[in-house]
Design a protein around this motif. Structure first.
Motif, PDB file in Angstrom:
ATOM      1  N   SER A 127       2.901  11.239  -6.647  1.00 27.32           N
ATOM      2  CA  SER A 127       4.090  10.637  -7.248  1.00 27.32           C
ATOM      3  C   SER A 127       3.746   9.820  -8.482  1.00 27.32           C
ATOM      4  CB  SER A 127       4.794   9.737  -6.229  1.00 27.32           C
ATOM      5  OG  SER A 127       5.203  10.466  -5.096  1.00 27.32           O
ATOM      6  N   LEU A 128       2.510   9.332  -8.549  1.00 24.62           N
ATOM      7  CA  LEU A 128       2.127   8.439  -9.635  1.00 24.62           C
ATOM      8  C   LEU A 128       1.968   9.161 -10.968  1.00 24.62           C
ATOM      9  CD1 LEU A 128       1.272   5.647 -10.616  1.00 24.62           C
ATOM     10  CD2 LEU A 128      -1.024   6.097  -9.728  1.00 24.62           C
ATOM     11  N   VAL A 129       1.334  10.337 -10.969  1.00 24.41           N
ATOM     12  CA  VAL A 129       1.037  11.012 -12.239  1.00 24.41           C
ATOM     13  C   VAL A 129       2.307  11.317 -13.045  1.00 24.41           C
ATOM     14  CG1 VAL A 129       0.043  13.042 -13.334  1.00 24.41           C
ATOM     15  CG2 VAL A 129      -1.158  11.922 -11.451  1.00 24.41           C
ATOM     16  N   PRO A 130       3.322  11.978 -12.483  1.00 25.19           N
ATOM     17  CA  PRO A 130       4.508  12.235 -13.306  1.00 25.19           C
ATOM     18  C   PRO A 130       5.227  10.960 -13.718  1.00 25.19           C
ATOM     19  CG  PRO A 130       4.869  12.927 -11.028  1.00 25.19           C
ATOM     20  CD  PRO A 130       3.425  12.623 -11.156  1.00 25.19           C
ATOM     21  N   SER A 131       5.126   9.902 -12.909  1.00 21.29           N
ATOM     22  CA  SER A 131       5.730   8.627 -13.300  1.00 21.29           C
ATOM     23  C   SER A 131       5.009   8.048 -14.513  1.00 21.29           C
ATOM     24  CB  SER A 131       5.688   7.634 -12.127  1.00 21.29           C
ATOM     25  OG  SER A 131       6.467   8.101 -11.040  1.00 21.29           O
ATOM     26  N   ILE A 132       3.687   8.172 -14.558  1.00 23.02           N
ATOM     27  CA  ILE A 132       2.926   7.712 -15.727  1.00 23.02           C
ATOM     28  C   ILE A 132       3.363   8.481 -16.970  1.00 23.02           C
ATOM     29  CG2 ILE A 132       0.644   7.672 -16.799  1.00 23.02           C
ATOM     30  CD1 ILE A 132      -0.525   7.148 -13.998  1.00 23.02           C
ATOM     31  N   ALA A 202      -7.947   7.707  -6.898  1.00 27.55           N
ATOM     32  CA  ALA A 202      -6.885   8.417  -6.184  1.00 27.55           C
ATOM     33  C   ALA A 202      -7.020   8.320  -4.671  1.00 27.55           C
ATOM     34  CB  ALA A 202      -6.855   9.883  -6.608  1.00 27.55           C
ATOM     35  N   ALA A 203      -8.236   8.401  -4.167  1.00 32.25           N
ATOM     36  CA  ALA A 203      -8.421   8.330  -2.710  1.00 32.25           C
ATOM     37  C   ALA A 203      -7.937   7.000  -2.168  1.00 32.25           C
ATOM     38  CB  ALA A 203      -9.895   8.553  -2.362  1.00 32.25           C
ATOM     39  N   GLY A 204      -8.240   5.916  -2.882  1.00 32.34           N
ATOM     40  CA  GLY A 204      -7.777   4.615  -2.448  1.00 32.34           C
ATOM     41  C   GLY A 204      -6.267   4.481  -2.544  1.00 32.34           C
ATOM     42  N   LEU A 205      -5.686   5.058  -3.586  1.00 30.69           N
ATOM     43  CA  LEU A 205      -4.232   5.014  -3.729  1.00 30.69           C
ATOM     44  C   LEU A 205      -3.551   5.735  -2.580  1.00 30.69           C
ATOM     45  CD1 LEU A 205      -3.877   5.706  -7.565  1.00 30.69           C
ATOM     46  CD2 LEU A 205      -3.499   3.530  -6.383  1.00 30.69           C
ATOM     47  N   ASP A 206      -4.091   6.897  -2.213  1.00 35.13           N
ATOM     48  CA  ASP A 206      -3.454   7.654  -1.134  1.00 35.13           C
ATOM     49  C   ASP A 206      -3.595   6.972   0.217  1.00 35.13           C
ATOM     50  OD1 ASP A 206      -2.217   9.667  -2.557  1.00 35.13           O
ATOM     51  OD2 ASP A 206      -3.959  10.981  -2.550  1.00 35.13           O
ATOM     52  N   ARG A 207      -4.560   6.049   0.329  1.00 39.15           N
ATOM     53  CA  ARG A 207      -4.647   5.282   1.576  1.00 39.15           C
ATOM     54  C   ARG A 207      -3.523   4.268   1.696  1.00 39.15           C
ATOM     55  NH1 ARG A 207     -10.338   5.968   0.820  1.00 39.15           N
ATOM     56  NH2 ARG A 207     -10.554   4.008  -0.351  1.00 39.15           N
ATOM     57  N   LEU A 208      -2.787   4.053   0.604  1.00 41.59           N
ATOM     58  CA  LEU A 208      -1.610   3.192   0.657  1.00 41.59           C
ATOM     59  C   LEU A 208      -0.408   3.914   1.254  1.00 41.59           C
ATOM     60  CD1 LEU A 208      -1.722   1.641  -2.945  1.00 41.59           C
ATOM     61  CD2 LEU A 208      -2.556   0.608  -0.824  1.00 41.59           C
ATOM     62  N   ASP A 230       5.841  -4.753   0.293  1.00 35.60           N
ATOM     63  CA  ASP A 230       5.543  -5.616  -0.847  1.00 35.60           C
ATOM     64  C   ASP A 230       4.166  -5.376  -1.442  1.00 35.60           C
ATOM     65  OD1 ASP A 230       8.016  -6.719  -0.645  1.00 35.60           O
ATOM     66  OD2 ASP A 230       7.371  -8.578   0.315  1.00 35.60           O
ATOM     67  N   GLY A 231       3.145  -5.220  -0.622  1.00 38.59           N
ATOM     68  CA  GLY A 231       1.794  -5.059  -1.132  1.00 38.59           C
ATOM     69  C   GLY A 231       1.597  -3.778  -1.913  1.00 38.59           C
ATOM     70  N   VAL A 232       2.437  -2.777  -1.688  1.00 38.82           N
ATOM     71  CA  VAL A 232       2.285  -1.495  -2.378  1.00 38.82           C
ATOM     72  C   VAL A 232       2.489  -1.670  -3.876  1.00 38.82           C
ATOM     73  CG1 VAL A 232       3.228   0.823  -2.635  1.00 38.82           C
ATOM     74  CG2 VAL A 232       3.004  -0.187  -0.356  1.00 38.82           C
ATOM     75  N   LEU A 233       3.522  -2.366  -4.282  1.00 31.77           N
ATOM     76  CA  LEU A 233       3.789  -2.566  -5.696  1.00 31.77           C
ATOM     77  C   LEU A 233       2.652  -3.331  -6.359  1.00 31.77           C
ATOM     78  CD1 LEU A 233       7.570  -3.486  -5.469  1.00 31.77           C
ATOM     79  CD2 LEU A 233       6.599  -1.324  -6.225  1.00 31.77           C
ATOM     80  N   GLU A 234       2.156  -4.338  -5.698  1.00 32.22           N
ATOM     81  CA  GLU A 234       1.067  -5.151  -6.247  1.00 32.22           C
ATOM     82  C   GLU A 234      -0.211  -4.326  -6.391  1.00 32.22           C
ATOM     83  OE1 GLU A 234       2.747  -9.195  -4.028  1.00 32.22           O
ATOM     84  OE2 GLU A 234       0.857  -8.273  -3.405  1.00 32.22           O
ATOM     85  N   LYS A 235      -0.532  -3.555  -5.360  1.00 32.19           N
ATOM     86  CA  LYS A 235      -1.776  -2.778  -5.395  1.00 32.19           C
ATOM     87  C   LYS A 235      -1.713  -1.670  -6.438  1.00 32.19           C
ATOM     88  CE  LYS A 235      -2.896  -3.855  -0.613  1.00 32.19           C
ATOM     89  NZ  LYS A 235      -2.899  -3.390   0.794  1.00 32.19           N
ATOM     90  N   THR A 246       6.379   1.709 -13.442  1.00 30.93           N
ATOM     91  CA  THR A 246       5.675   2.858 -12.868  1.00 30.93           C
ATOM     92  C   THR A 246       5.427   2.656 -11.381  1.00 30.93           C
ATOM     93  OG1 THR A 246       4.579   3.134 -15.005  1.00 30.93           O
ATOM     94  CG2 THR A 246       3.672   4.370 -13.150  1.00 30.93           C
ATOM     95  N   ALA A 247       5.071   1.433 -10.985  1.00 28.92           N
ATOM     96  CA  ALA A 247       4.847   1.153  -9.567  1.00 28.92           C
ATOM     97  C   ALA A 247       6.129   1.363  -8.777  1.00 28.92           C
ATOM     98  CB  ALA A 247       4.336  -0.276  -9.388  1.00 28.92           C
ATOM     99  N   ALA A 248       7.258   0.926  -9.332  1.00 29.92           N
ATOM    100  CA  ALA A 248       8.537   1.101  -8.639  1.00 29.92           C
ATOM    101  C   ALA A 248       8.902   2.575  -8.520  1.00 29.92           C
ATOM    102  CB  ALA A 248       9.638   0.339  -9.372  1.00 29.92           C
ATOM    103  N   GLU A 249       8.803   3.318  -9.633  1.00 31.70           N
ATOM    104  CA  GLU A 249       9.136   4.735  -9.612  1.00 31.70           C
ATOM    105  C   GLU A 249       8.268   5.508  -8.618  1.00 31.70           C
ATOM    106  OE1 GLU A 249      11.353   6.804 -11.693  1.00 31.70           O
ATOM    107  OE2 GLU A 249      12.376   4.874 -11.748  1.00 31.70           O
ATOM    108  N   THR A 250       7.008   5.129  -8.522  1.00 32.00           N
ATOM    109  CA  THR A 250       6.092   5.800  -7.594  1.00 32.00           C
ATOM    110  C   THR A 250       6.433   5.478  -6.155  1.00 32.00           C
ATOM    111  OG1 THR A 250       4.313   5.751  -9.243  1.00 32.00           O
ATOM    112  CG2 THR A 250       3.670   6.057  -6.933  1.00 32.00           C
TER     113      THR A 250
END
Length: 326
Positions: A127-132, A202-208, A230-235, A246-250
């Motif tokens: 979800s992050l790549v197209p949001s970027i 990416a591996a760490g992101l997917d652990r979220l 809450d922690g997802v947006l911050e991380k 971008t964090a919100a869209e993802t």
């Protein structure tokens, strides 16, 4: 050989949600344009191409009589895709504490669209790549870049996916895209560097990714459990080049985040203001208007977008920038 043959055999399931689900409305935010290479809508469902933790997969889901959803998946990640189907169709999305009494027009929108839920893909990097790629550019150029890069560097999906569909490149494949191809795609250096920074972790992101509905005590009006997100947006924002928008869209897509608001969007604030008070507002004004529904602000935004009330055209149109070499 047996493993290769197994990957070509489809897996099927019938999902019977406990409440109405409109497939197109719920998964609609995953679609980036009519020619989206990883997603296609059908009259009663959708095709979706996934790079899951267990491998690539093609998922086809269709709504049937009685509220049932029949799904078929192909590829090494087929089992994962079918297991993730309830979350994809909003199974973890709880609107029970969302009070719309003060805004009867949107209460009516919800009554007319009882099958609209917040999707959760449980795939963060996807979800992050197209949001970027959508950062600070027009929708036209963002979608053009996405189609170009996925078509050139994505894999052919397993099974009978519609022609032209592709698997999004893996983190390593994104890292191997040469600089001139980013330029040909119309992607400037800030966005390409952000994709590469995300691919490196990416591996760490997917652990979220969510393992299920958020746990913990209720937080926010109406007892929503938004604190579990809450922690997802911050991380996400610890990655270079990833800001609040971008964090919100993802997280809206990967987690079904019920309170993530896309602050900084070129059109959203004015649209929210027009629907709620009859005039456009800026981001600060939008947040002030949405504050009484903290914990449910993304749900309110989805109803505003589903209302059919058009946003008047204020101000100049954004201009398309050309980052390509000539």
């Amino acid at each position: 050989m047996d493993a290769l043959l197994a990957d070509t055999r489809p897996l099927t399931t019938t999902y019977a949600p406990a409440r109405p689900v409109n497939l197109r409305q719920t998964v609609g935010p995953l679609l980036r344009g009519v020619h989206e290479p990883t997603m296609r809508l059908t009259p009663n469902g959708f095709w979706r191409i996934i790079r899951s933790p267990e491998g690539t997969a093609t998922l086809h889901a269709e709504a049937r009589a009685g509220g049932r959803v029949e799904a078929t998946a192909w590829g090494a990640g087929a089992g994962w895709a079918l297991d993730a189907l309830p979350g994809l169709l909003g199974d973890g999305d709880d609107w029970s504490g969302f009070d719309l009494e003060r805004i009867p027009p949107l209460a009516e929108v919800r009554r007319r669209h009882p099958g609209l839920w917040l999707t959760s893909t449980a795939l963060v990097f996807e979800s992050l790549v197209p949001s970027i790629l959508e950062q600070k550019v027009t929708t036209i150029e963002a979608r053009r870049a996405w189609r170009y890069l996925v078509a050139k560097y994505g894999e052919i999906p397993p099974g009978p996916a519609p022609e032209g569909m592709r698997v999004q490149p893996s983190p390593r494949q994104w890292q191997l895209v040469p600089s001139w191809e980013w330029h040909r795609a119309g992607v400037g250096p800030n966005r390409s560097r952000a994709v590469l920074a995300a691919a490196a972790v990416a591996a760490g992101l997917d652990r979220l990714a969510p393992a299920g509905p958020p746990a913990g005590p209720p937080a926010g009006p109406g007892g929503t459990r938004a604190a579990g997100y809450d922690g997802v947006l911050e991380k996400l924002q610890t990655v270079h080049g990833i800001g609040p928008w971008t964090a919100a869209e993802t997280s809206q897509r990967s987690h079904g985040h019920p309170d993530a608001v896309s602050v900084g969007d070129f059109h959203l604030a004015a649209h929210v203001g027009w629907v709620l008070i009859g005039e456009p507002v800026d981001d600060e004004g939008m947040l002030e208007l949405l504050e009484p529904w903290r914990g449910h602000r993304q749900r309110l935004v989805r109803l505003i977008l589903a209302s059919g009330v058009p946003k008047p055209k204020f101000g100049p149109r954004a201009t398309i920038q050309d980052h390509r070499w000539h």
